[in-house]
Design a protein around this motif. Structure first.
Motif, PDB file in Angstrom:
ATOM      1  N   LEU A 143       0.825  -1.212   0.000  1.00  0.00           N
ATOM      2  CA  LEU A 143       0.000   0.000   0.000  1.00  0.00           C
ATOM      3  C   LEU A 143       0.855   1.255   0.000  1.00  0.00           C
ATOM      4  O   LEU A 143       0.476   2.271  -0.599  1.00  0.00           O
ATOM      5  N   LEU A 144       2.041   1.196   0.609  1.00  0.00           N
ATOM      6  CA  LEU A 144       2.940   2.343   0.519  1.00  0.00           C
ATOM      7  C   LEU A 144       3.475   2.516  -0.900  1.00  0.00           C
ATOM      8  O   LEU A 144       3.710   3.641  -1.346  1.00  0.00           O
ATOM      9  N   ALA A 220      -4.180  -9.947  -6.653  1.00  0.00           N
ATOM     10  CA  ALA A 220      -4.654  -8.580  -6.402  1.00  0.00           C
ATOM     11  C   ALA A 220      -5.978  -8.575  -5.654  1.00  0.00           C
ATOM     12  O   ALA A 220      -6.262  -7.646  -4.893  1.00  0.00           O
ATOM     13  N   GLY A 221      -6.789  -9.617  -5.848  1.00  0.00           N
ATOM     14  CA  GLY A 221      -8.074  -9.684  -5.157  1.00  0.00           C
ATOM     15  C   GLY A 221      -7.920  -9.712  -3.646  1.00  0.00           C
ATOM     16  O   GLY A 221      -8.790  -9.201  -2.916  1.00  0.00           O
ATOM     17  N   SER A 226      -8.799  -6.783   1.442  1.00  0.00           N
ATOM     18  CA  SER A 226      -8.286  -6.198   2.682  1.00  0.00           C
ATOM     19  C   SER A 226      -8.607  -4.711   2.765  1.00  0.00           C
ATOM     20  O   SER A 226      -8.965  -4.199   3.827  1.00  0.00           O
ATOM     21  N   VAL A 227      -8.479  -4.016   1.628  1.00  0.00           N
ATOM     22  CA  VAL A 227      -8.774  -2.580   1.605  1.00  0.00           C
ATOM     23  C   VAL A 227     -10.268  -2.351   1.821  1.00  0.00           C
ATOM     24  O   VAL A 227     -10.659  -1.398   2.523  1.00  0.00           O
ATOM     25  N   ARG A 239     -15.306   4.546  -2.675  1.00  0.00           N
ATOM     26  CA  ARG A 239     -14.315   4.782  -3.720  1.00  0.00           C
ATOM     27  C   ARG A 239     -12.885   4.619  -3.199  1.00  0.00           C
ATOM     28  O   ARG A 239     -11.929   4.806  -3.956  1.00  0.00           O
ATOM     29  N   THR A 240     -12.749   4.302  -1.937  1.00  0.00           N
ATOM     30  CA  THR A 240     -11.412   4.089  -1.372  1.00  0.00           C
ATOM     31  C   THR A 240     -10.952   2.689  -1.753  1.00  0.00           C
ATOM     32  O   THR A 240     -11.272   1.700  -1.102  1.00  0.00           O
ATOM     33  N   THR A 241     -10.227   2.601  -2.834  1.00  0.00           N
ATOM     34  CA  THR A 241      -9.728   1.338  -3.381  1.00  0.00           C
ATOM     35  C   THR A 241      -8.210   1.414  -3.480  1.00  0.00           C
ATOM     36  O   THR A 241      -7.622   2.496  -3.317  1.00  0.00           O
TER      37      THR A 241
END
Length: 297
Positions: A143-144, A220-221, A226-227, A239-241
């Motif tokens: 994520l970073l 990727a799924g 997790s997100v 929309r936070t993906t």
């Protein structure tokens, strides 16, 4: 009915090898071609190259109507028509002979970035929920990379152990096999190094850097799931993906004075027009600030 394999196989190879399209694009275009051929077989009984060449605008309208009946929206319809025209062109149709059909008007969407604090909180929450320390370090590093380096999720997951130890600059392979150099912030480099140290499956130079729980390449799924969980726990927008983190990277850089050409190179956009959308994002953000702060907005 079994689909004409030469048509489908040739289309796949053209997209993947000649056009060097992404895996996602190849999958989507293949699915469209198969749907078209199935529809032709169901409605006319013939689905070969000659039948493709004989398609008329009325035929395409009927096909689109069948897809609309399945519930697809304007944006999906426009993409479907684009894929159909590309498929017909590949099968030997000249531009003048390919039936034309105006697609629905699609209002360009403006990416919705999230704030720096929310981006970090999201990454921290995902890491906190991990079952094991090495998985927490993996998710934090991924994520970073999205937020701190602007990578697409597929680009991050395609990295191999060859990038270790992480340097100041990361070579990334993006869409159509195009490579670019992306500066790596010390915090991002440290996150990658911490994950590599904890990963129980090794970090061979020719193998995927980011591993799933059982040691295979990370899907990727899993990251998207997790997100999704983290954004619910944090009360963030739908929309936070993972891709929103890349949007946030671009928007925040632009807001700090980055020029569009530099941003284009960092994001790996083939055309400047793809990057220019972030000028609308920045303007929309400023308008939101004005509306929230001005007493008479």
């Amino acid at each position: 009915m079994s689909l004409p394999s030469p048509l489908i196989a040739g289309w796949h190879d053209h997209l993947a090898l000649d056009r060097r399209r992404s895996v996602h694009t190849v999958r989507a275009y293949m699915a469209t071609a198969q749907r078209l051929l199935n529809w032709m077989a169901d409605t006319g009984g013939v689905a070969d190259q000659a039948a493709l060449a004989a398609l008329t605008p009325s035929d395409l309208r009927a096909y689109v109507a069948s897809r609309r009946a399945e519930g697809i929206g304007n944006a999906s319809t426009a993409r479907e028509l684009s894929a159909v025209r590309a498929f017909l062109r590949f099968q030997g149709g000249e531009d003048g002979s390919i039936p034309t059909l105006r697609g629905p008007r699609v209002k360009p969407g403006i990416p919705r970035p999230i704030s720096p604090d929310d981006a970090i909180a999201l990454a921290e929450d995902v890491a906190d929920e991990a079952r094991e320390p090495w998985i927490a370090a993996r998710d934090w590093a991924i994520l970073l990379l999205l937020y701190g380096a602007g990578l697409r999720i597929g680009e991050a997951l395609s990295l191999t152990g060859a990038i270790l130890p992480p340097a100041d600059v990361l070579r990334v392979t993006g869409k159509r096999g195009k490579t670019r150099l992306v500066p790596l912030l010390p915090q991002v480099a440290q996150a990658i190094a911490d994950y590599a140290r904890l990963c129980p499956y090794g970090t061979a130079k020719d193998e995927p850097l980011f591993r799933g729980a059982r040691g295979g390449p990370l899907d990727a799924g899993i990251v998207r799931k997790s997100v999704r969980g983290a954004r619910v726990r944090l009360g963030l927008s739908d929309r936070t993906t993972p891709h929103a983190l890349r949007h946030s990277f671009a928007t925040h850089l632009l807001g700090r004075g980055a020029d569009l050409r530099s941003l284009q190179e960092l994001l790996g956009h083939a055309s400047l027009s793809s990057t220019q959308i972030y000028t609308q994002v920045d303007a929309a953000h400023l308008l939101d600030v004005y509306r929230n702060a001005h007493p008479r907005a």
